[in-house]
Write a protein that holds these residues in place. Sequence first.
Motif, mmCIF file in Angstrom:
data_model
loop_
_atom_site.group_PDB
_atom_site.id
_atom_site.type_symbol
_atom_site.label_atom_id
_atom_site.label_comp_id
_atom_site.label_asym_id
_atom_site.label_seq_id
_atom_site.Cartn_x
_atom_site.Cartn_y
_atom_site.Cartn_z
ATOM 1 N N SER A 108 8.871 -4.109 3.144
ATOM 2 C CA SER A 108 8.747 -4.096 1.690
ATOM 3 C C SER A 108 7.412 -3.493 1.257
ATOM 4 O O SER A 108 7.346 -2.756 0.266
ATOM 5 C CB SER A 108 8.896 -5.517 1.146
ATOM 6 O OG SER A 108 10.179 -6.043 1.467
ATOM 7 N N VAL A 109 6.337 -3.792 1.985
ATOM 8 C CA VAL A 109 5.047 -3.167 1.692
ATOM 9 C C VAL A 109 5.135 -1.662 1.901
ATOM 10 O O VAL A 109 4.590 -0.876 1.097
ATOM 11 C CB VAL A 109 3.934 -3.783 2.564
ATOM 12 C CG1 VAL A 109 2.671 -2.909 2.544
ATOM 13 C CG2 VAL A 109 3.598 -5.193 2.076
ATOM 14 N N ALA A 110 5.820 -1.229 2.952
ATOM 15 C CA ALA A 110 5.991 0.207 3.187
ATOM 16 C C ALA A 110 6.694 0.870 2.008
ATOM 17 O O ALA A 110 6.329 1.981 1.589
ATOM 18 C CB ALA A 110 6.771 0.437 4.486
ATOM 19 N N ALA A 111 7.698 0.193 1.461
ATOM 20 C CA ALA A 111 8.400 0.738 0.295
ATOM 21 C C ALA A 111 7.462 0.841 -0.905
ATOM 22 O O ALA A 111 7.494 1.827 -1.654
ATOM 23 C CB ALA A 111 9.610 -0.124 -0.043
ATOM 24 N N MET A 112 6.596 -0.174 -1.086
ATOM 25 C CA MET A 112 5.662 -0.139 -2.211
ATOM 26 C C MET A 112 4.626 0.970 -2.045
ATOM 27 O O MET A 112 4.145 1.531 -3.043
ATOM 28 C CB MET A 112 4.969 -1.491 -2.356
ATOM 29 C CG MET A 112 5.876 -2.607 -2.848
ATOM 30 S SD MET A 112 6.675 -2.260 -4.439
ATOM 31 C CE MET A 112 5.249 -2.207 -5.529
ATOM 32 N N ILE A 113 4.284 1.310 -0.819
ATOM 33 C CA ILE A 113 3.392 2.447 -0.582
ATOM 34 C C ILE A 113 4.039 3.725 -1.107
ATOM 35 O O ILE A 113 3.392 4.548 -1.765
ATOM 36 C CB ILE A 113 3.056 2.573 0.916
ATOM 37 C CG1 ILE A 113 2.192 1.387 1.372
ATOM 38 C CG2 ILE A 113 2.335 3.888 1.209
ATOM 39 C CD1 ILE A 113 1.980 1.317 2.874
ATOM 40 N N LEU A 114 5.333 3.892 -0.853
ATOM 41 C CA LEU A 114 6.055 5.061 -1.350
ATOM 42 C C LEU A 114 6.150 5.057 -2.867
ATOM 43 O O LEU A 114 6.131 6.117 -3.506
ATOM 44 C CB LEU A 114 7.453 5.119 -0.735
ATOM 45 C CG LEU A 114 7.532 5.645 0.698
ATOM 46 C CD1 LEU A 114 8.929 5.441 1.257
ATOM 47 C CD2 LEU A 114 7.153 7.121 0.744
ATOM 48 N N VAL A 115 6.281 3.861 -3.447
ATOM 49 C CA VAL A 115 6.282 3.767 -4.914
ATOM 50 C C VAL A 115 4.956 4.284 -5.456
ATOM 51 O O VAL A 115 4.918 5.066 -6.421
ATOM 52 C CB VAL A 115 6.528 2.312 -5.368
ATOM 53 C CG1 VAL A 115 6.293 2.169 -6.872
ATOM 54 C CG2 VAL A 115 7.958 1.890 -5.028
ATOM 55 N N GLU A 116 3.857 3.871 -4.847
ATOM 56 C CA GLU A 116 2.547 4.342 -5.292
ATOM 57 C C GLU A 116 2.369 5.840 -5.058
ATOM 58 O O GLU A 116 1.652 6.507 -5.817
ATOM 59 C CB GLU A 116 1.440 3.563 -4.581
ATOM 60 C CG GLU A 116 1.348 2.107 -5.013
ATOM 61 C CD GLU A 116 0.088 1.410 -4.513
ATOM 62 O OE1 GLU A 116 -0.713 2.065 -3.816
ATOM 63 O OE2 GLU A 116 -0.083 0.224 -4.831
ATOM 64 N N GLN A 117 3.036 6.373 -4.040
ATOM 65 C CA GLN A 117 2.949 7.805 -3.772
ATOM 66 C C GLN A 117 3.831 8.623 -4.714
ATOM 67 O O GLN A 117 3.778 9.858 -4.697
ATOM 68 C CB GLN A 117 3.343 8.102 -2.322
ATOM 69 C CG GLN A 117 2.360 7.593 -1.285
ATOM 70 C CD GLN A 117 2.831 7.840 0.137
ATOM 71 O OE1 GLN A 117 3.961 8.287 0.380
ATOM 72 N NE2 GLN A 117 1.964 7.555 1.109
ATOM 73 N N GLY A 118 4.646 7.939 -5.517
ATOM 74 C CA GLY A 118 5.528 8.635 -6.443
ATOM 75 C C GLY A 118 6.798 9.160 -5.817
ATOM 76 O O GLY A 118 7.541 9.921 -6.451
#
Length: 428
Positions: A108-118
């Motif tokens: 889930s943290v990995a997914a949030m990293i992608l969210v921050e990357q746009g």
Amino acid sequence: MSILRRSCDFLSVLTIAAALVTPALAGTSLLTDKPDLSSFSQDDLNRVTEMLDREVGQGHLAGAIMLIQHRGKPVYYEAFGVRDPATMAPMTTDTIFRLYSMSKPVTSVAAMILVEQGKLRLDDPIAKFIPSFAHPQVATERTNAGGKSYLDFAPAEKPITVLDLMRQSSGISSAFTNLGLITQLYLDAGLFDGDFDNADFAARLAKLPLAYQPATVWDYGHSTDLLGRVIEIASGQSLYDFQRRYLFDPLGMTDTGYYVLDPAKAPRIAQPMPTDRIIGNETISDPTVKRRWESGGGGLVSTTGEYARFLQMLINGGTLDGVQILKPESVQLMRQNQVAPASDVKPWAYYYPGAGFGYGLGFGVRTGPGEDGVPGFVGEMAWGGAAGTYFWTYPDQDMVMILMVQTPTQRGRIQPILKTLVYDAIRK
């Protein structure tokens, strides 16, 4: 199984248990510095040691590690028993444990990293990345006039989103719990046949109906496994390669991954008691056997210290040792309850977060006292794995607690007892 075989297994367990209670292996401190116990009662911490010593001595556990971390430093770090009953090797800080569902917060943290990357949005339909999920069907079990059960199929009323995958509201189920005829479909689908990868697994799931309409019910199925495939497509990398680049390497988590392929590390893998190796319908996994599947929902292995670094990063608002993994607002969003009463998503019959807990983006979040008598703080983040590992945190008090153990059968009994003892040791 023959009576002779059962007797031999029983005697084997007794022999191992007798060996485990030797003073050299009982309650071994792993602390390297003198702890600051100003917020803890040493007498009550001794009760934690006594409890885990007793569990090992009675043959319930092969071994365990318990870590209590306050303000980023261990104040209680004890090893119990052995990491492998076959070799009698003692528990050490570098022991590697199967995390099973404690993989979900990491993915889930990995997914949030992608969210921050746009590259990902929480409201993105997953069909944007996996087109085979564009028109899912929902199966509802009904009973006809003759009393026979059947499945009634209807189109999904809304698309499955990335948010649904992260909060377990996609409607995608599993065969882990019995929901009747829909569970039988999952059992018959051959989801785990052969040597498959995340793309294959997603394709197999796409052929199955949903158990519920999306965004209506918290259902602990394969949502995070599918999230792992979305991460691969959005990032252009394998799930492990993305996690290693943006999470594991920056946090120094060199022993965290999906498999243990270095022969020198294999003896460090914690093993359960010989009669405690069944999880559901399967034997506990062997991480030394390389497969193509990287299960974002349950496939990771790690050490106590490395998982503690991951949790401390979340406690710190996304940063550890000067390295920023997530923005504070992203961590805050993950910690917010995403199920009723905070949303229209209702808990199902098997609501694993438990009494007093909601569910955030990848883990349980305490919202109230609950009715099970197990203490805790509002805002606590907590989750566990099928092999017995369990963590809980008190972000406002900057505390991280981790139990590392491999026992599918004893985890449900041990965890609330241990949690109560640790809570009692905290000075109020």
